[in-house]
Design a protein around this motif. Structure first.
Motif, PDB file in Angstrom:
ATOM      1  N   GLU A 185       2.679  10.926  11.122  1.00 16.97           N
ATOM      2  CA  GLU A 185       1.775  10.986  12.261  1.00 16.97           C
ATOM      3  C   GLU A 185       1.856   9.711  13.091  1.00 16.97           C
ATOM      4  OE1 GLU A 185      -0.487  10.986   9.133  1.00 16.97           O
ATOM      5  OE2 GLU A 185      -1.549  12.874   9.365  1.00 16.97           O
ATOM      6  N   GLY A 300      -6.046  14.109  10.651  1.00 12.35           N
ATOM      7  CA  GLY A 300      -4.628  13.877  10.413  1.00 12.35           C
ATOM      8  C   GLY A 300      -3.786  15.040  10.896  1.00 12.35           C
ATOM      9  N   THR A 357      -4.387  12.104   1.870  1.00  8.81           N
ATOM     10  CA  THR A 357      -4.712  12.036   3.293  1.00  8.81           C
ATOM     11  C   THR A 357      -5.435  13.273   3.771  1.00  8.81           C
ATOM     12  OG1 THR A 357      -2.539  12.915   3.739  1.00  8.81           O
ATOM     13  CG2 THR A 357      -2.796  10.532   3.878  1.00  8.81           C
ATOM     14  N   THR A 359      -4.297  16.180   4.172  1.00  6.37           N
ATOM     15  CA  THR A 359      -3.495  16.967   5.115  1.00  6.37           C
ATOM     16  C   THR A 359      -2.639  17.950   4.317  1.00  6.37           C
ATOM     17  OG1 THR A 359      -1.827  15.253   5.071  1.00  6.37           O
ATOM     18  CG2 THR A 359      -3.333  15.250   6.932  1.00  6.37           C
TER      19      THR A 359
ATOM     20  N   ARG B 630      -5.533   4.230  11.389  1.00 12.16           N
ATOM     21  CA  ARG B 630      -4.773   5.213  12.155  1.00 12.16           C
ATOM     22  C   ARG B 630      -4.457   4.683  13.546  1.00 12.16           C
ATOM     23  NH1 ARG B 630      -4.774  10.338  11.355  1.00 12.16           N
ATOM     24  NH2 ARG B 630      -2.917  10.062  12.584  1.00 12.16           N
ATOM     25  N   ARG B 642       0.284   5.583   3.945  1.00  9.07           N
ATOM     26  CA  ARG B 642      -0.231   6.932   4.156  1.00  9.07           C
ATOM     27  C   ARG B 642       0.909   7.948   4.243  1.00  9.07           C
ATOM     28  NH1 ARG B 642      -4.422   9.808   6.772  1.00  9.07           N
ATOM     29  NH2 ARG B 642      -3.618  11.357   8.204  1.00  9.07           N
TER      30      ARG B 642
END
Lengths: 377, 1160
Positions: A185, A300, A357, A359, B630, B642
């Motif tokens: 991401e 996410g 996460t 996701t 993020r 992550r």
């Protein structure tokens, strides 16, 4: 052969995807019991309008609807594309409703598509045209769609209930789509926003911008929100304002959130939607949408929840290679898409949840759809 | 001395100064001295004289270079490749079966009594071969050409080429050209060695012109004891195995799955057949899957029968597996497997739920050959044969399992094991015969690991939901039961909460990894608590994983609206965010809003799912901290973590630790995987290094470009750069594809076997059993094993019919041109069908003008109706399929350009009319149209007269003409007034309709020897009904008869006369009665004058006579001369021809000699 065998389906759910996938895989379908037990039975205005749109874009397709509109027989034709097409969208849904299938349809046409859509450009139910322009088209590029010729031009805004907006969509043709490995991401590097106001004071825009920026203050300095105040014929026929926010990550993911505030449109029964009755102040809208964007980022995934369907369809249409994408929690629309993909294209995804996460990593082998209608020179 | 003198002197030795020996010697000498003879004799003659010419030559060279390069294609075959299909083709009686028998004998040391159907053999440690004998009719040839990987063309050397060979070559060329090898047989019929040599040479050269120069042509010199000589077969087999190593993938075949059936069974219920012999049958077909992966639910076309959807697909264990041990040269005797069920040889038949063993006396040998693994059972002969066979059977199956295990590069130890145990379970359960229960057991196994992890993390609430979704009519009590058990399991798993999911699954796998199947099953049941056993009997204990939630639920939702049930769910609201990713968010929404429900058939079609209700307050700093990483403003290293979590490479590391306590076999497989991945890695690094090297080369070019040197550097240099660049691009592409392939393999190996089949379909190279229902009984009745049964997959939209436009060329060997709307039989894609084409040619202005006949030597467009195929697919056309036809049967070859829903072909018509009334520039035209309706159709179209006056059609002129109410008179306006004698033309382009007709060739539904009959051509019909060709009288040429026109005398008006000048004025002379004086008077000559006149007259007469005489003489002379000349010419012609022939012969000889010398 001789006789066409129809795939039998039920209900009005995922109507767009069914039509789209039926056209792409050239499987004739019959949909029964479309809102058979409802107050307003049969196909709604926007669904009819969508069928017209499909007829405009493709050639030789056969659409048969029975008298009550509860049964649809659709035999797909050949996707032609072409220039200078015009379609008047029904005002019951905004342009996002039509653009979602149209984008994919245009890719597999015989000629590059250039179509002018008239109707409602933004409403809170469907993704706004700004989202399309700034997030959806970027997703397409990931799959090997050439960026030249891929454009959405907003010529006039129009919000519910009267509409009056106008956009021009151009989509190039592709031979095949290339599979992607899109699991990273990345971190959000910038946030861009677009507000608009039509037939209302531009103060609404300012307050929305100000409120939205306030939310991001803690996190990111690179936030810029453009404003777009329209008046006159460019502002459509109804008053309203809206905001679209797109977060761009260093890996090239675009996560979007948008909303629009306008007068509620009257239902076919003559009632106004209850939810629309009370309106929030513009600041609250800005805060809400900015928070929603952060929520989407928190969830996410390489796309936001709205674009999951598009992403899955694109993965399924790729060459027969493995695509791997990461998304946040599956949205109902995404799940619906996955089911439809299995039904029409026989593409099954495998899931690997990533608990750390929260996701899901989805893997699939593309169906290897090739644009067959292109002419061999 | 004296003696010397007396003896006659010997000739001293004179070394030869010329001749072949001397040449050889001198060459050797030169070699020794190190002098190269490459120097051209006249170097100047081969240098460039002009720059332009040099440029052209260079361009040409570059183009050739580019043509050589193919765009690299990705190879998507990941497992063992299917056996290569070797088609042996030849005209009847040329020795095809004998060749196959000899080759099979060579490879497997077994005798085949009869060649029927495909024969699969294991040829080496890497590849297998399937021999197919091509039948002699054109349908079989077409089907064979579509599947052949290598075609061996047998040619009767004593007879020369036959049409079949060329027909087959042409068919192959159109359907993607596989490798081709020619074999000359019957060479023992030649007695004369010289003649034999000449024939060989002639045939070789003819073969080369047809394929390419240097194509391989073998000679089988003759039979020894009714077999080909061993040495020659050895050599041929060597070349076969060599040529099977490398293939250029054929486009059509790599994009469509296909199966060449090597076994066919009629599985329709016998009582149904007894009731009605003509009932539709169910058949099952067996064969290796080739081309690309076959997905469930794909439609297939059986060549010669029709389109069917697959009723069932099952992967069977390979009847002819490759030897398992890899590092070994050559094959041991027992690995030389052999499978030909149609020929009635191979002794094992594999089916979905059974294995049939054929025990025959002469097949005992096979049982000895088959004991592969472990214990040396030489004493097997002493034992019962059947027992032995069964033992060998188990062994083979084991090896298949082993192979399956080996395909996993993935490092999840658990997976290979679980799959193998799954298989065992599957076998066990399959004995019970019920398919459904079988499925369920498998599901338990496969999902076990995943469910466990879920339980661990989420306390199992989710599981209940999925089950809820699955079930249709079950009670709520079940749900409460589950709750209890979840609690139990929580307690169990609390101990190892710290463990990762991988660890957990690995420990699971340990549990499962037991030799005894029974035990494994027990364990599974042990994992699931006792209470579940009754549930299991019900067959609905699927544990939820995300896949089942998504796909499993859809089935129920598709059939029944789940509205009530979904509402019933909403009882727990306190779910945390981390939980909800395990289920579609729709459910959560139901809990919160209850507005959107996934299962509802009339659910709103909206991609957005927004719920502003539970928004966090992002203004708070603490909330922001959660997603701080993020953003680029956050901690980059944590953010990198992550993404790393899910990269498969990392998981491997953790897994390795667990391998120690696994059993030896698994360790082995683990290390194998390890090795595999290492190999992959090494390859990748190698590639990267190479690429860097290339990159290092490349910057020169880019730098040069930057600095603007490129313009200055000579063009030659630039060309070099271009070549390097193109190679670089090619290299990059290839590398990209390779990495893509590796990635695909990595990802797919990650999945367990069932999901893998679900996700990618059946892999190429698997042995499949395809079940097809409702096939006409004729297919079974007239089944002939000598004809190949081809089953080809159909892609999306390829079963829909439409118009196709193709670029077609009449075959140069077909004698006639083709007529529009005469039916032709085309072989296109997998199909063969009869269709009616309309030929056309594209005009300059983009118009497609219909042609009545195809051009003789040119391409034209053919538009026809039929099942669609993608553009760029080639096809061949036939008109006559009968085998006893001496002519060349292929009438045209073609390639599909596009398909469309409409055919826009136009033909020209010219309507002719005459004016019936003219009013200044308007005229009424008759005879052009027959009705007013027709005129309405042509309103506004342009017309013109013969004299070139242009105009338009306005409207029907009925109302304007008062007197006659005749239909079909059009009012037209012109740019000038036309005359009554003018003819008016209207040229128009009406569209031509292409008949919507196509008729699939059902050659498999009739006796193969009977010729298929479809629609007949005009010619055939006329011939049959004895009808002559209709003649349009107007089209015939007639002598033009023109009336002589009589012109009236010119009359000049008086007014005009007055204005004319006097000289031009007609003189008004009154006519006189008496002739004038000049006319009346008589002339009397003087005597002198008279004499002179007489003399002149005489002289003239004399001269005249003289001239006549001379002329006659001259004529005679000329005649004689011409006769002489003709005679001479005849002679000289004769002489010349001989002379020339002589000269050419010598020239040719010299040339040949020179060539030979050059070659030497």
């Amino acid at each position: 052969m001789g006789k066409t065998t129809y795939k039998r389906l039920k209900g009005s759910q995922s109507f767009r995807q069914r039509l789209l996938l039926s056209t792409l895989s050239s499987t004739p379908i019959i949909i029964d019991e479309i809102r058979a037990d409802d107050m307003i039975p049969g196909l709604l205005r926007h669904e009819m309008s969508l069928l017209r749109l499909f007829e405009t874009v493709s050639d030789d397709c056969v659409v048969e609807v029975n008298e009550t509109g509860t049964r649809l027989k659709y035999k797909p034709g050949i996707i032609m594309g072409g220039k200078n097409l015009v379609h008047n969208c029904a005002l019951t849904r905004s342009m996002g409703y039509y653009l979602e299938p149209l984008l994919l349809l245009g890719l597999f046409g015989k000629k590059p598509l250039s179509i002018r859509l008239r109707g409602v450009t933004d409403d809170p139910k469907d993704p706004s045209v700004d989202t399309f322009r700034n997030a959806s088209l970027h997703i397409l590029k990931r799959f090997g769609v050439p960026s030249e010729g891929l454009d959405l031009k907003i010529e006039a805004r129009g919000v519910a209930p009267e509409g009056g907006g106008e956009v021009v969509l151009t989509v190039p043709n592709v031979q095949t789509l290339t599979a992607v490995q899109w699991v990273e991401e990345g971190m959000v590097k910038r946030i861009r926003g677009w507000t608009f106001s039509a037939r209302v004071s531009s103060d609404f825009e300012h307050s929305m911008r100000f409120a939205a920026r306030g939310i991001f203050n803690n996190l990111l300095p690179d936030v810029h929100i453009f404003n777009d105040h329209k008046s006159g014929p460019q502002a459509g026929k109804s008053p309203g304002y809206g905001i679209t926010l797109v977060a761009e990550t260093i890996e090239g993911c675009y996560i979007s959130a948008d909303t629009t505030v306008s007068c509620g449109r009257t239902d076919e029964t003559g009632e106004v939607d209850e939810e629309k009755q009370e309106r929030k102040p513009a600041e609250d809208t800005g805060v809400e949408i900015a928070s929603w964007l952060l929520q989407e980022i928190e969830k996410g995934g390489v796309v936001d929840s709205t674009h999951q369907g598009l992403l899955f369809i694109l993965c399924a249409l790729c060459q027969q290679d493995v695509s791997k994408v990461r998304v946040g929690p599956l949205s109902p629309y995404g799940v619906e898409t996955l089911r439809n993909l299995k039904e029409f294209l026989g593409v099954t995804f495998s899931f690997r949840p990533d608990p750390s996460t929260s996701t899901v990593v989805l893997t699939c082998v593309g169906s290897g759809l090739v644009n067959l209608s292109r002419k061999l020179s | 001395m004296a003696a010397d003198e007396l003896m006659p002197t010997h000739k001293s030795h004179r070394p030869p100064k010329s001749g072949p020996t001397m040449e050889k010697k001198s060459e050797n000498d030169k070699k020794k001295r190190g002098v190269s003879d490459n120097k051209q004799q006249n170097p100047k003659a081969f240098s460039f004289t002009s720059a332009a010419k040099a440029k052209i030559l260079k361009l040409h060279a570059a183009e050739k270079e580019q043509k050589r390069i193919h765009l690299p294609t990705i190879d998507r075959n990941y497992g063992d490749p299917p056996p290569f299909v070797v088609v042996v083709q030849g005209s009847p009686g040329v020795g095809k079966s004998l060749l196959i028998k000899s080759l099979v004998k060579h490879f497997t040391h077994q005798n085949v009594p009869e060649v029927r159907g495909p024969i699969t053999i294991v040829q080496g440690s890497k590849n297998r071969i399937q021999f197919v004998e091509c039948p002699n009719d054109i349908n079989g040839m077409v089907d064979c050409a579509k599947v052949a990987d290598l075609a061996i063309l047998l040619i009767d050397g004593s007879y020369g080429f036959e049409m079949e060979t060329f027909e087959f070559l042409n068919i192959m060329q159109v359907h993607g050209f596989p490798k081709v090898m020619g074999v000359l047989t019957h060479l023992d019929k030649f007695n004369d060695v010289k003649k034999l040599r000449k024939t060989k040479k002639r045939l070789t050269h003819r073969f080369w012109t047809e394929i390419y120069k240097g194509a391989k042509l073998f000679y089988l010199s003759g039979l020894i004891h009714g077999k080909y000589s061993k040495l020659e077969v050895d050599k041929l087999s060597c070349f076969i195995s060599l040529s099977l190593t490398k293939f250029h993938p054929l486009k059509w075949r790599t994009s469509h799955p296909y199966v060449l059936a090597d076994r066919i069974e009629d599985v329709s219920p016998p009582e149904k057949v007894q009731m009605d012999k003509k009932c539709e049958r169910n058949i099952s077909l067996y064969g290796y899957l080739r081309g690309c992966n076959l997905k469930k639910g794909m439609k297939v076309h059986i060549a010669g029968v029709g389109d069917y959807s697959l009723a069932g697909v099952t992967a069977l264990p390979d009847p002819c597996p490759l030897p398992s041990a890899a590092k070994k040269k050559g094959l041991r005797d027992r690995e030389k497997l052999f499978y030909a069920p149609m020929s009635g040889i191979g002794d094992l038949l594999y089916d979905k739920d059974a294995v049939y063993i054929n025990i025959n006396d002469h097949l005992v040998q096979y049982s000895k050959a088959d004991d592969e693994i472990g214990d040396p059972t030489n004493k097997g002969k002493g034992r019962d044969v059947g027992e032995d066979l069964v033992k060998s059977l188990q062994n083979t199956k084991y090896s298949v399992d082993e192979k399956l295990g080996k395909t996993f590069i993935n490092l999840f130890g658990k997976k290979t094991i679980s799959t193998s145990s799954e298989r065992k379970l599957e076998e066990e359960s399959s004995e019970s015969g019920d398919d459904e229960t079988e499925d369920c057991v498998m599901d338990v196994e496969s999902s076990d690991g995943k469910t466990k992890q879920k339980n661990e993390i989420h306390g199992g609430r989710l599981r209940r939901k999925a089950i809820f979704k699955d079930e249709v009519g079950d009670s709520d009590a079940m749900g409460s039961d589950q709750d209890d058990v979840e609690g139990e399991e929580d307690v169990e798993s609390d101990g190892d909460e710290s463990e990762d999911e991988e660890d957990d699954s690995a420990s699971d796998s340990q549990d499962l990894d037991e030799d005894d199947v029974q035990e494994a099953e027990d364990k599974v049941l042990g994992n699931i608590s006792k209470w579940k056993e009754p549930l299991k009997e019900k067959g609905r204990e699927k544990k939820p994983n995300l896949m089942q939630i998504v796909y499993g639920a859809s089935r129920s939702s598709a059939t029944t609206p789940l509205l009530n049930e979904t509402h019933a769910i909403s009882d727990d609201d306190e779910e945390s965010d981390a939980e909800d990713f395990f289920k579609p968010k729709g459910e959560q929404s139901k809990n919160l809003g209850g507005a959107i429900n996934v299962g509802y058939v009339n659910a709103d079609d909206c991609s957005r799912f927004v719920n502003y209700g539970n928004l966090k307050n992002w203004k708070e700093k603490e909330d922001c901290e959660i997603i701080r990483n993020r953003f680029t403003t956050g901690d980059w290293s944590k953010a990198a973590l992550r993404n790393q979590n899910s990269v498969p490479g990392d998981e491997g590391e953790e897994l390795y630790g667990d391998f120690e306590d696994l059993e030896a076999e698994n360790v082995e497989s683990g290390t194998n995987q390890n090795k595999d991945s290492e190999v992959v890695e090494r390859r990748l690094t190698k590639k990267l290094a190479l690429r860097e090297k290339f990159d290092a080369n490349n910057p020169i070019y880019s730098e040069a470009k930057e600095l603007g040197y490129v313009d200055k550097v000579s063009k030659c240099f630039c060309h070099l750069f271009a070549v390097v660049c193109s190679l670089y691009v090619l290299f990059q592409l290839k590398e990209e594809l390779e990495t893509r392939k590796q990635m695909n393999m990595l990802e797919l190996n990650d999945l367990d076997e069932d999901t893998r089949i679900e996700v990618e379909g059946f892999r190429t190279g698997t042995y499949l059993r395809l079940e097809i229902h409702n096939v006409p009984c004729e297919m079974v009745e007239f089944f002939d094993p000598c004809h190949p049964v081809l089953i080809g997959g159909i892609d999306y939209g390829e079963d829909n019919a439409g118009y196709m436009q193709a670029r077609l060329k009449k075959h140069r060997w077909h004698k006639k041109v083709l007529k529009t709307r005469d039916p032709i039989i085309v072989s296109i894609g997998w199909r063969r069908y009869q269709t009616v084409p309309v030929y056309a040619i594209e005009d300059r202005n983009d118009r497609h003008r219909m042609l009545k006949y195809t051009p003789e030597h040119m391409h034209c467009l053919a538009t026809f109706w039929g099942p669609l195929v993608p553009p760029n697919t080639g096809f061949v056309a036939f008109q006559n399929l009968s085998s006893n036809q001496a002519e060349f049967r292929i009438i045209a070859t073609s390639v599909v350009l596009e398909y469309n829903h409409q055919a826009r072909i136009a033909k020209k018509i010219k309507l002719v009319g005459h004016p019936c009334k003219i009013k200044k520039k308007t005229a009424f035209i008759k005879d052009m149209f027959t009705s007013d309706l027709e005129i309405a159709r042509f309103e506004g179209s342009s017309v013109r007269t013969v004299s070139g006056i242009r105009g338009h059609v306005k409207k029907a002129g009925k109302n304007m003409l008062d007197n006659n109410a005749q239909e079909g008179i059009a009012r037209c306006t012109f740019e000038d007034q036309i005359k009554m004698s003018d003819i008016v033309f209207l040229k128009a382009w009406p569209t031509v309709e292409v008949p919507q007709f196509y008729n699939p060739l059902t050659t498999a539904l009739q006796p193969r020897e009977r010729t298929w009959r479809g629609m007949r051509t005009f010619w055939e019909l006329r011939r049959q009904h004895n009808i002559s060709i209709p003649i349009n009288k107007d089209s015939l040429y007639k002598p033009i008869e023109r009336k002589i026109k009589k012109f009236n005398p010119l009359v000049i008006s008086k007014k005009l006369q007055e204005e004319l000048p006097f000289a031009s004025k007609p003189k008004n002379k009154p006519g006189r009665k008496r002739p004038s004086l000049d006319a009346r008077r008589a002339v009397v000559m003087e005597p002198g004058e008279r004499r002179a006149l007489a003399i002149v007259q005489q002289l003239k007469l004399m001269n005249k006579v003289k001239m006549i005489k001379r002329k006659a003489k001259e004529q005679e002379k000329r005649k004689a001369y011409e006769a002489e000349k003709a005679k001479e010419e005849v002679i000289s012609k004769k002489r010349n021809r001989e002379e020339r022939r002589e000269r050419y012969r010598t020239e040719d000889k010299q040339k040949n000699k020179k060539m030979r010398r050059n070659q030497d």
